[in-house]
Design an enzyme around this catalytic site. Structure first.
Site, PDB file in Angstrom:
ATOM      1  N   GLY A   2       0.677  -1.186  -0.018  1.00 51.80           N
ATOM      2  CA  GLY A   2      -0.037  -0.119  -0.078  1.00 51.80           C
ATOM      3  C   GLY A   2       0.780   1.308  -0.033  1.00 51.80           C
ATOM      4  O   GLY A   2       2.029   1.161  -0.360  1.00 51.80           O
ATOM      5  N   CYS A   3       0.268   2.224   0.443  1.00 50.04           N
ATOM      6  CA  CYS A   3       0.847   3.595   0.194  1.00 50.04           C
ATOM      7  C   CYS A   3       2.106   3.545   1.300  1.00 50.04           C
ATOM      8  O   CYS A   3       2.083   3.051   2.537  1.00 50.04           O
ATOM      9  CB  CYS A   3      -0.098   4.884   0.953  1.00 50.04           C
ATOM     10  N   PHE A   4       3.308   4.028   0.922  1.00 51.84           N
ATOM     11  CA  PHE A   4       4.495   3.580   1.682  1.00 51.84           C
ATOM     12  C   PHE A   4       4.555   4.521   2.730  1.00 51.84           C
ATOM     13  O   PHE A   4       5.414   4.446   3.665  1.00 51.84           O
ATOM     14  CB  PHE A   4       5.761   4.104   0.673  1.00 51.84           C
ATOM     15  N   TRP A   5       3.776   5.661   3.039  1.00 53.18           N
ATOM     16  CA  TRP A   5       3.585   6.545   4.023  1.00 53.18           C
ATOM     17  C   TRP A   5       3.571   5.580   5.326  1.00 53.18           C
ATOM     18  O   TRP A   5       4.113   5.668   6.378  1.00 53.18           O
ATOM     19  CB  TRP A   5       2.795   7.508   4.019  1.00 53.18           C
TER      20      TRP A   5
END
Length: 224
Positions: free
Chosen positions: A49-52
């Site tokens: 998913g979003c790497f944040w």
């Protein structure tokens, strides 16, 4: 995730109850794993998913020395956020985790990824983010990592750990390319951003509750 205006993101999240962090799953540790032993730092590259949020969770893991957000799975020439966001580059938003093998094992890193970082049964998406760039992948650096990853997925499948099949890809690492500076430590630097608050901070709380022996309150930073 796409960099929409904060107000727009907040509206989307709060109006849709489906757009929320996945609940943690208590999973058994890998049966096949490296023994913890002193030695040179090792690295693991994975996506979910979003790497944040992926970066944010692993920055709180004991034994982890650094986590870099970046891109893996495609060519160096297309490793840019705007290009990767098209979903046509082969890249996945990924993280490169540098860790002390005497404190945490490669298998434990995978256990955390499957338990609290993402849902490995979602194909080419995570929560509100859709596209191949948000796929669940493990990028192995050698045959040992490949063996541990495949064995753990098989172990979880045989145990019916999830209600749906695991779709995590296990691919050879062809290259890892750090993301732009503004993506690094994004969760740490933007804790009140609506997407972070709604979707990613609950993952860190889940990690703290599920793996208290591996949680540390003071995160490591990519820019140290």
């Amino acid at each position: 995730m796409a960099l929409l205006a904060a107000a727009t993101i907040g509206t989307l999240l709060w109006r849709s109850p489906m757009l929320a962090a996945e609940p943690a799953v208590v999973l058994a540790p890998p049966v096949v794993d490296n023994a913890k032993a002193a030695g040179p730092a090792q690295t693991a590259v994975l996506s979910g998913g979003c790497f944040w949020g992926v970066q944010g969770v692993f920055e709180h893991v004991r034994g982890v020395q650094k986590v870099i957000a970046g891109y893996a799975g495609g060519e160096k020439s297309t490793a840019r956020y705007e290009t990767v966001s098209t979903g046509n580059t082969g890249h996945a938003e990924s993280v490169k985790i540098t860790f002390d093998p005497a404190v945490i094992s490669y298998g434990q890193i995978l256990q955390i990824a499957f338990s609290v970082v993402h849902d490995p049964t979602q194909l080419n998406r995570q929560g509100p983010d859709v596209g191949t760039q948000y796929r669940s992948s493990i990028f192995y650096e050698d045959d040992t990592q490949k063996h541990i990853a495949l064995a753990y997925i098989s172990q979880l499948e045989q145990a019916h750990a999830f209600p749906r099949p695991i779709v995590t890809r296990v691919d050879a690492l062809r290259g890892f390319y750090p993301a732009e500076d503004y993506h690094q430590d994004y969760l740490i630097n933007n804790p009140t951003q609506p997407y972070i608050a709604m979707y990613d901070l609950p993952k860190i709380e889940s990690f703290k509750k599920t793996f208290p022996e591996l949680y540390r309150g003071q995160p490591v930073l990519a820019r140290n």
